[in-house]
Design an enzyme around this catalytic site. Structure first.
Site, PDB file in Angstrom:
ATOM      1  N   VAL A  68       0.820  -1.212   0.000  1.00 53.31           N
ATOM      2  CA  VAL A  68       0.000   0.000   0.000  1.00 53.31           C
ATOM      3  C   VAL A  68       0.856   1.266   0.000  1.00 53.31           C
ATOM      4  O   VAL A  68       2.043   1.234   0.292  1.00 53.31           O
ATOM      5  CB  VAL A  68      -0.957   0.017   1.210  1.00 53.31           C
ATOM      6  CG1 VAL A  68      -1.864  -1.192   1.184  1.00 53.31           C
ATOM      7  CG2 VAL A  68      -0.179   0.054   2.533  1.00 53.31           C
ATOM      8  N   GLU A  69       0.198   2.389  -0.332  1.00 53.72           N
ATOM      9  CA  GLU A  69       0.806   3.725  -0.349  1.00 53.72           C
ATOM     10  C   GLU A  69       2.114   3.746  -1.145  1.00 53.72           C
ATOM     11  O   GLU A  69       3.132   4.263  -0.697  1.00 53.72           O
ATOM     12  CB  GLU A  69       1.019   4.251   1.078  1.00 53.72           C
ATOM     13  CG  GLU A  69      -0.297   4.529   1.785  1.00 53.72           C
ATOM     14  CD  GLU A  69      -0.126   5.370   3.029  1.00 53.72           C
ATOM     15  OE1 GLU A  69       0.797   6.196   3.089  1.00 53.72           O
ATOM     16  OE2 GLU A  69      -0.924   5.204   3.965  1.00 53.72           O
ATOM     17  N   GLY A  70       2.066   3.196  -2.324  1.00 54.17           N
ATOM     18  CA  GLY A  70       3.247   3.102  -3.178  1.00 54.17           C
ATOM     19  C   GLY A  70       3.941   1.780  -2.965  1.00 54.17           C
ATOM     20  O   GLY A  70       4.720   1.622  -2.035  1.00 54.17           O
TER      21      GLY A  70
END
Length: 825
Positions: free
Chosen positions: A501-503
């Site tokens: 997640v988040e990149g």
């Protein structure tokens, strides 16, 4: 011969000036003086005056006379640079402009100024923040039954939802004037670490409202009306927020989102209202199933020019109440048996008023910049902190379990194979804890650490997965049998989630860390790019001239420094630290110069093609990352008073990181497409070849010993997680029992020796103890000690089992047909 001597002396002086980074005029003066002194000393007047004249005419004047330098060199090179400079996409430009540069910039300089790092204040909690950790945070941890949460409810129970809202866990970043806690990033991080040591589900749900979400976006960009309305409601839990960015066709490449909004007018409650008609399809949105306030990213269009002349306004952010007509929300995803609320949301032609835009209509089209700036802060705290929490828990659990668990009459911690795993756990945990602390401290100093947060997110989560893998290996069957007494299984299952997640880490490592770091952290590249794009010709030439020749001097200096420090193995030179760590600072200085040289060479030779050489970029990013991690470890060591007990942990983690740096640089050089350049780089960076080695077995044994016995270094490594001896916390009870386990080992050896001598008729352990006591081999007190220990450790050895009927999935009959529920029948 005299000419050669004069030239050699001038070259030596020039190299010394490059190493120490003197100014251009100082180098010119030093060279002239050298030519004169050596020439006169050798009575070689003719060669001296010839060389001096050539130097002045060909070098000194063109470089030191500004007008001449710009006309002869800077102006033509500026034209070339403008022609070859790659065009940046909107995504790349915004990412480069967002955020700030901290100490990672020094690491890219080739000559780090360690005083900047060591002068930064030690992170400290306020009395209020500590009281929150010792009060509500402890209470919340005591309420957690993770098996009930993950296996039976697939959700937090209502009393925990009520508690986290009532006690302000969703409002840690919200200022007090809006009813929030206004905690520091360090306190925010410590709260998440404590929660994640007990439940990944809980820590994930607490992390999201305090990172990338409506609260932070409102604080930075919202207008006063929006802040006054929403922030108090977010702080006390009346509003549960989520933020919807990712969709089926746009994940990491967020600027390509197909979700759109059309500016239009529509009659609402009998009044004509200016607004946006939204169509969107989002997924993987944490808190979406229970959210009451949805932050939404979409591309905004104004075909009727109701807001201005521009039709494609770009990415825009809005806040949508849950009860908005047409918003489809409530269904759930099920991420790897870690049932934090996460799900899709959809909408077609959903009309919202124009004032739902975060910040108002004037912020239309600024959404990508808003996201990047907020993400750099939230990503640097939430995911690394959750990783640090479960890593610390793995240290406490695995070190104690390896000392409790016996095989062949020995604690498994004594086996070399287990020692190897324990050493990795200890060394990686030391790195993750220091990295997480440094990332939070950067935010507390007011930084927006775009590059540092990418490093923290990528490497804390990746190292965390390695730690949990080793912990599972040491626990063996105990780790894989799920049930109420299993404290590792869910963390192992959930380890890929923060990596994704988040990149995603693959993208973060191969594109972001070096992609942003090479330009943001480099002292001259960004200035050269700005100068090349400057429309004012005179200003562009002036700025480019300064940046270009600063860059040339920077490159020459790094080549000299990398080669010299490689030749001397970085054994000499001034460095901070104590007698133990001074060598570490010198070694980092060497690899900082090597990184700067290699990165400059790659950018200069490959140009715009470098961004497509993702493997090379990833390896260069690894070097920057491990330089940053080592700096964070040294800073933590200094902040904690240079504790001698932590030397093995620091040494293991440092040597592991330096070895990885060496291998990353070697990978760049071996795979560099222009081979003559690669050969030159190898000579400068590794004049004696690769000499770094991984941590030794002896050092690993010392780290394993720290983890598996009570001591101050172990205590420091597990500090801040939930270790209270409550019924729901087997790790806390195991940690507390460790001193007794160690104290009983001499008695156990006496007992086993007596058994081996033979003549023991009993088969039951407790009966054997009684028989051995009667023989006088152990005392009554020692027998009682071993009996107590066997009973106390039984719960940590035993595993759960179930009636077959308990493992059948419940079947739910609903309007859409038969479905299997997420919980056990």
């Amino acid at each position: 011969m005299n000419t050669v001597v004069i030239l050699v002396c001038a070259l030596v002086v020039s190299l010394a000036c490059a190493y120490f980074r003197t100014r251009l005029w100082q180098w010119t003066l030093a060279t002239i003086v050298t030519l004169l002194v050596v020439g006169l000393g050798l009575h070689a007047h003719t060669p001296m005056w010839v060389l001096l004249g050539l130097f002045v005419v060909l070098v000194a004047l063109p470089l030191n006379v500004t007008a001449l330098r710009r006309a002869l060199l800077a102006a033509p090179l500026l034209k070339v640079f403008q022609r070859v400079l790659p065009k940046l996409s909107e995504t790349e430009q915004v990412a480069l402009d967002a955020g700030t540069v901290g100490f990672e910039g020094e690491l890219f300089s080739g000559k780090p100024d360690w005083s900047k790092l060591l002068s930064e204040p030690k992170p400290q909690l306020t009395a209020e923040e500590q009281a929150f950790l010792d009060g509500p945070c402890e209470q919340l941890c005591a309420m957690i039954d993770d098996w009930h949460i993950t296996h039976e409810l697939a959700d937090l129970p209502p009393e925990i939802w009520d508690f986290i809202k009532r006690e302000g866990f969703f409002g840690m970043i919200i200022p007090r004037r809006y009813g929030g806690k206004e905690f520091s990033a360090t306190a925010h991080s410590m709260v998440l670490q404590k929660l994640s040591s007990m439940s990944a589900t809980l820590s994930s749900l607490v992390a999201v409202p305090n990172s990338l979400g409506p609260a932070e976006l409102l604080l930075r960009y919202g207008n006063e009306e929006q802040k006054n309305h929403y922030l108090p409601r977010l702080a006390d839990g009346r509003e549960v927020p989520c933020f919807a960015l990712t969709g089926p066709y746009a994940g990491s490449d967020a600027t390509s989102i197909p979700d759109y909004g059309i500016v239009c007018r529509q009659t609402v409650d009998g009044r004509e209202t200016l607004g946006i008609k939204l169509t969107f399809d989002k997924r993987y949105i944490t808190l979406a199933p229970v959210a009451t306030l949805v932050g939404l990213a979409f591309r905004m269009y104004d075909p009727e020019h109701l807001l201005g002349d521009k039709e494609d306004l770009g990415i825009t952010l809005a806040m949508i109440p849950r009860d908005t007509r047409g918003l489809a929300i409530g269904r759930r995803h099920f991420p790897l048996n870690i049932p934090f609320q996460n799900g899709p949301l959809h909408g077609k032609d959903v009309f919202v008023p124009i004032d739902t835009l975060i910040g108002g209509p004037h912020m239309a089209g600024h959404g990508w910049r808003m996201l990047v700036e907020c993400l750099s802060v939230g990503r640097g705290i939430s995911l690394p902190s959750n990783a640090a929490g479960f890593v610390r828990m793995a240290v406490a659990a695995t070190g104690a379990y390896a000392r409790i668990r016996k095989q062949f009459g020995l604690a498994v911690a004594r086996f070399e194979g287990v020692e190897e795993a324990l050493a990795r756990i200890g060394g990686h945990a030391y790195a993750v804890v220091a990295l997480t602390r440094a990332s939070a401290a950067a935010v507390d100093r007011g930084e927006k650490p775009a590059v540092a947060s990418a490093i923290a997110k990528c490497h804390a989560t990746a190292l965390g997965r390695e730690v949990i893998q080793d912990a599972m290996d040491v626990h063996g069957g105990k780790g894989i049998q799920l049930g109420p007494s299993n404290y590792l299984g869910r963390m192992w299952q959930g380890a890929p989630i923060p990596i994704t997640v988040e990149g995603a880490n693959i993208m973060t490592r191969s594109l972001m860390i070096f992609g942003q770091g090479a330009i943001r952290c480099h002292p001259w590249v960004l200035k050269e790019m700005h100068a090349a794009r400057e429309p004012d010709r005179a200003k562009a030439l002036r700025e480019f001239d300064e940046a270009l020749f600063g860059h040339i001097g920077f490159g020459i200096s790094n080549a000299v420094r990398a080669f010299w420090l490689g030749l001397t193995f970085a054994k000499f030179g001034r460095a901070p630290g104590d007698a133990y760590t001074r060598r570490y600072y010198r070694k980092l200085g060497r690899y900082s110069a090597a990184l700067a040289l290699t990165a400059d060479t790659a950018m200069g030779v490959l140009g715009g093609k470098l961004k497509f050489k993702e493997k090379l970029s990833a390896r260069l990013g690894d070097v920057l990352s491990y330089l940053y991690i080592c700096s964070a470890m040294l800073k933590r060591y200094e902040d904690e008073g240079e504790p001698e007990a932590e030397h093995p942990l620091l040494a293991w983690a440092f040597h592991d990181a330096v070895w990885k740096m060496q291998m990353a640089l070697d990978g760049v050089i071996r795979n560099f497409p222009v081979r003559p350049v690669a050969w030159l780089l190898h000579t400068l960076v590794f004049p004696f070849g690769r000499r770094e080695v991984p941590p030794s077995d002896r050092l690993g044994r010392r780290v394993a010993a720290i983890l598996s016995a009570p001591n101050s270094a172990r205590d420091a490594l597990v500090r801040g997680i939930y270790l209270t001896q409550t019924p729901n916390n087997p790790v806390g009870r195991m940690h507390a029992l460790l001193p007794e386990v160690v104290a009983a080992e001499p008695v156990e050896r006496k007992f086993l020796k007596a058994v081996k001598l033979g003549g023991v008729h009993a088969h039951d352990y407790f009966a054997q103890l009684a028989e051995i006591q009667q023989r006088g081999a152990i005392s009554e007190t020692e027998r009682t000690q071993l009996e107590h220990l066997r009973r106390a450790t039984a719960e940590f050895i035993n595993v759960d089992d179930f009636d077959p009927s308990e493992l059948r999935a419940a079947v739910v009959h609903g309007g859409e047909g038969t479905q299997r529920s997420l919980h056990i029948a």
